[in-house]
Design a protein around this motif. Structure first.
Motif, PDB file in Angstrom:
ATOM      1  N   ASP A  77     -12.279  23.990 137.854  1.00  0.00           N
ATOM      2  CA  ASP A  77     -13.159  25.000 137.470  1.00  0.00           C
ATOM      3  C   ASP A  77     -12.861  26.300 138.163  1.00  0.00           C
ATOM      4  O   ASP A  77     -12.338  27.433 137.655  1.00  0.00           O
ATOM      5  N   GLY A  78     -12.534  26.119 139.448  1.00  0.00           N
ATOM      6  CA  GLY A  78     -12.175  27.331 140.646  1.00  0.00           C
ATOM      7  C   GLY A  78     -10.907  27.925 140.112  1.00  0.00           C
ATOM      8  O   GLY A  78     -10.641  28.866 139.999  1.00  0.00           O
ATOM      9  N   ALA A  79     -10.041  26.770 139.990  1.00  0.00           N
ATOM     10  CA  ALA A  79      -8.635  27.087 139.781  1.00  0.00           C
ATOM     11  C   ALA A  79      -8.490  27.809 138.465  1.00  0.00           C
ATOM     12  O   ALA A  79      -7.652  28.746 138.386  1.00  0.00           O
ATOM     13  N   LEU A  80      -9.133  27.537 137.406  1.00  0.00           N
ATOM     14  CA  LEU A  80      -9.075  28.131 136.188  1.00  0.00           C
ATOM     15  C   LEU A  80      -9.498  29.508 136.179  1.00  0.00           C
ATOM     16  O   LEU A  80      -8.903  30.377 135.459  1.00  0.00           O
ATOM     17  N   LYS A  81     -10.455  29.788 137.082  1.00  0.00           N
ATOM     18  CA  LYS A  81     -11.153  31.143 137.200  1.00  0.00           C
ATOM     19  C   LYS A  81     -10.005  32.099 137.931  1.00  0.00           C
ATOM     20  O   LYS A  81      -9.534  32.900 137.532  1.00  0.00           O
ATOM     21  N   ILE A  82      -9.361  31.537 138.781  1.00  0.00           N
ATOM     22  CA  ILE A  82      -8.299  32.188 139.601  1.00  0.00           C
ATOM     23  C   ILE A  82      -7.236  32.383 138.699  1.00  0.00           C
ATOM     24  O   ILE A  82      -6.518  33.416 138.617  1.00  0.00           O
ATOM     25  N   LEU A  83      -6.727  31.187 137.779  1.00  0.00           N
ATOM     26  CA  LEU A  83      -5.393  31.684 136.980  1.00  0.00           C
ATOM     27  C   LEU A  83      -5.744  32.348 135.615  1.00  0.00           C
ATOM     28  O   LEU A  83      -4.880  33.202 135.558  1.00  0.00           O
ATOM     29  N   LYS A  84      -6.882  32.663 135.386  1.00  0.00           N
ATOM     30  CA  LYS A  84      -7.171  33.722 134.545  1.00  0.00           C
ATOM     31  C   LYS A  84      -7.109  35.170 135.090  1.00  0.00           C
ATOM     32  O   LYS A  84      -6.600  35.794 134.496  1.00  0.00           O
ATOM     33  N   ARG A  85      -7.642  35.056 136.265  1.00  0.00           N
ATOM     34  CA  ARG A  85      -7.364  36.471 137.062  1.00  0.00           C
ATOM     35  C   ARG A  85      -5.863  36.874 137.170  1.00  0.00           C
ATOM     36  O   ARG A  85      -5.194  37.829 137.010  1.00  0.00           O
ATOM     37  N   ALA A  86      -5.076  35.744 137.580  1.00  0.00           N
ATOM     38  CA  ALA A  86      -3.677  35.834 138.024  1.00  0.00           C
ATOM     39  C   ALA A  86      -2.876  36.279 136.700  1.00  0.00           C
ATOM     40  O   ALA A  86      -1.993  37.007 136.708  1.00  0.00           O
ATOM     41  N   LYS A  87      -3.215  35.716 135.361  1.00  0.00           N
ATOM     42  CA  LYS A  87      -2.560  35.935 134.180  1.00  0.00           C
ATOM     43  C   LYS A  87      -2.708  37.211 133.912  1.00  0.00           C
ATOM     44  O   LYS A  87      -1.849  37.810 133.081  1.00  0.00           O
ATOM     45  N   GLU A  88      -3.632  38.001 134.217  1.00  0.00           N
ATOM     46  CA  GLU A  88      -3.968  39.361 133.678  1.00  0.00           C
ATOM     47  C   GLU A  88      -2.644  40.382 134.477  1.00  0.00           C
ATOM     48  O   GLU A  88      -2.432  41.382 133.748  1.00  0.00           O
ATOM     49  N   SER A  89      -2.094  39.846 135.265  1.00  0.00           N
ATOM     50  CA  SER A  89      -1.097  40.896 136.008  1.00  0.00           C
ATOM     51  C   SER A  89       0.286  40.171 135.921  1.00  0.00           C
ATOM     52  O   SER A  89       1.191  40.427 136.569  1.00  0.00           O
ATOM     53  N   LEU A  90       0.593  39.097 135.230  1.00  0.00           N
ATOM     54  CA  LEU A  90       1.864  38.290 135.014  1.00  0.00           C
ATOM     55  C   LEU A  90       2.662  39.257 134.296  1.00  0.00           C
ATOM     56  O   LEU A  90       2.208  39.816 133.342  1.00  0.00           O
ATOM     57  N   HIS A 101       1.366  28.365 133.127  1.00  0.00           N
ATOM     58  CA  HIS A 101       0.823  27.302 132.065  1.00  0.00           C
ATOM     59  C   HIS A 101       1.035  25.807 132.582  1.00  0.00           C
ATOM     60  O   HIS A 101      -0.006  25.040 132.445  1.00  0.00           O
ATOM     61  N   LEU A 102       1.619  25.410 133.738  1.00  0.00           N
ATOM     62  CA  LEU A 102       1.941  24.324 134.392  1.00  0.00           C
ATOM     63  C   LEU A 102       0.595  23.924 135.086  1.00  0.00           C
ATOM     64  O   LEU A 102      -0.073  22.907 134.865  1.00  0.00           O
ATOM     65  N   SER A 103       0.301  24.938 135.962  1.00  0.00           N
ATOM     66  CA  SER A 103      -0.794  24.859 136.809  1.00  0.00           C
ATOM     67  C   SER A 103      -2.215  24.665 135.554  1.00  0.00           C
ATOM     68  O   SER A 103      -3.156  23.989 135.980  1.00  0.00           O
ATOM     69  N   THR A 104      -2.276  25.455 134.701  1.00  0.00           N
ATOM     70  CA  THR A 104      -3.432  25.552 133.774  1.00  0.00           C
ATOM     71  C   THR A 104      -3.404  24.269 133.241  1.00  0.00           C
ATOM     72  O   THR A 104      -4.696  23.549 132.983  1.00  0.00           O
ATOM     73  N   GLY A 105      -2.439  23.484 132.808  1.00  0.00           N
ATOM     74  CA  GLY A 105      -2.478  22.093 132.017  1.00  0.00           C
ATOM     75  C   GLY A 105      -3.018  21.343 133.000  1.00  0.00           C
ATOM     76  O   GLY A 105      -3.667  20.180 132.854  1.00  0.00           O
ATOM     77  N   LYS A 106      -2.395  21.616 134.592  1.00  0.00           N
ATOM     78  CA  LYS A 106      -3.079  20.521 135.426  1.00  0.00           C
ATOM     79  C   LYS A 106      -4.641  20.549 135.419  1.00  0.00           C
ATOM     80  O   LYS A 106      -5.372  19.611 135.963  1.00  0.00           O
ATOM     81  N   ALA A 107      -5.231  21.584 135.484  1.00  0.00           N
ATOM     82  CA  ALA A 107      -6.605  21.991 135.718  1.00  0.00           C
ATOM     83  C   ALA A 107      -7.364  21.228 134.540  1.00  0.00           C
ATOM     84  O   ALA A 107      -8.285  20.627 134.927  1.00  0.00           O
ATOM     85  N   TYR A 108      -6.771  21.589 133.447  1.00  0.00           N
ATOM     86  CA  TYR A 108      -7.267  20.788 132.197  1.00  0.00           C
ATOM     87  C   TYR A 108      -7.344  19.361 132.105  1.00  0.00           C
ATOM     88  O   TYR A 108      -8.277  18.850 131.769  1.00  0.00           O
ATOM     89  N   LEU A 109      -6.241  18.792 132.671  1.00  0.00           N
ATOM     90  CA  LEU A 109      -5.941  17.386 132.784  1.00  0.00           C
ATOM     91  C   LEU A 109      -7.204  16.774 133.888  1.00  0.00           C
ATOM     92  O   LEU A 109      -7.661  15.821 133.383  1.00  0.00           O
ATOM     93  N   ILE A 110      -7.530  17.574 134.789  1.00  0.00           N
ATOM     94  CA  ILE A 110      -8.369  16.973 135.641  1.00  0.00           C
ATOM     95  C   ILE A 110      -9.752  17.130 134.993  1.00  0.00           C
ATOM     96  O   ILE A 110     -10.492  16.210 135.161  1.00  0.00           O
ATOM     97  N   LYS A 111      -9.953  18.156 134.145  1.00  0.00           N
ATOM     98  CA  LYS A 111     -11.065  18.308 133.509  1.00  0.00           C
ATOM     99  C   LYS A 111     -11.382  17.352 132.442  1.00  0.00           C
ATOM    100  O   LYS A 111     -12.447  17.112 131.800  1.00  0.00           O
TER     101      LYS A 111
END
Length: 136
Positions: A77-90, A101-111
Motif C-alpha cells: 500500500d505504501g509503495a502504491l502511494k509512492i508509485l502513484k506520485r512518481a507516475k505524475e512526473s514520469l 509498471h513492473l514495481s506496480t505489478g509487484k505491489a499488486y501481487l503482494i496484495k
C-alpha cells in the motif's frame, strides 16, 4: 529485513553483555526484540519515503524507494502511494515507465490483486520489448 540482536556489537563488552541479558529477560526475548526493531525500521522507512514523495523528488528515485518498500518491507500500500506520485512526473516515453509498471505489478501481487498485477507486468513487458536494447 533480517535483524538479529544477538549479533549486535558494542564498544564496551560489559555494555553488550548487559544489553543482551536485558533482551533475554524480555517476554519473547530476542525474537520479540528483532520483530520490534524490524517494525520500527519499516515505519521509519515508510515515513521517510512519504516525506520525499511530498517534495520535488525525481520519479526514478521515488520508483527505487518504492521498490525497496515492496521487496524488503513488503509494504504494498505504501509503495502504491509512492508509485502513484512518481507516475505524475514520469516522461511517458521513458523506459522508467516500464520499471514503474513492473514495481506496480509487484505491489499488486503482494496484495493478492492478480489481475492488476498481470496488467502491469504486461505493460512493462511491452515497453521493454519495444525499447532498443541499449535503453535497459
Amino acid at each position: 529485513v533480517a535483524v538479529d540482536v544477538r549479533k549486535a556489537e558494542a564498544f564496551n563488552s560489559d555494555d553488550l553483555a548487559g544489553i543482551l541479558t536485558m533482551i533475554a529477560e524480555l517476554e519473547g526475548g530476542a525474537t520479540e526484540m528483532n520483530a520490534r526493531v524490524c517494525a520500527y525500521l519499516r515505519g521509519w522507512y515508510l515515513a521517510t519515503v512519504e516525506h520525499l514523495a511530498e517534495m520535488e523528488t525525481e520519479s526514478a528515485v521515488l520508483g527505487q524507494l518504492a521498490h525497496v518498500l515492496i521487496t524488503v518491507f513488503e509494504q504494498a500500500d505504501g509503495a502504491l502511494k509512492i508509485l502513484k506520485r512518481a507516475k505524475e512526473s514520469l516522461n511517458m516515453a521513458s523506459i522508467d515507465v516500464a520499471a514503474h509498471h513492473l514495481s506496480t505489478g509487484k505491489a499488486y501481487l503482494i496484495k493478492g490483486e492478480y489481475n492488476r498485477a498481470l496488467e502491469n507486468y504486461q505493460l512493462s513487458l511491452a515497453i521493454y520489448t519495444a525499447s532498443p536494447p541499449g535503453n535497459h
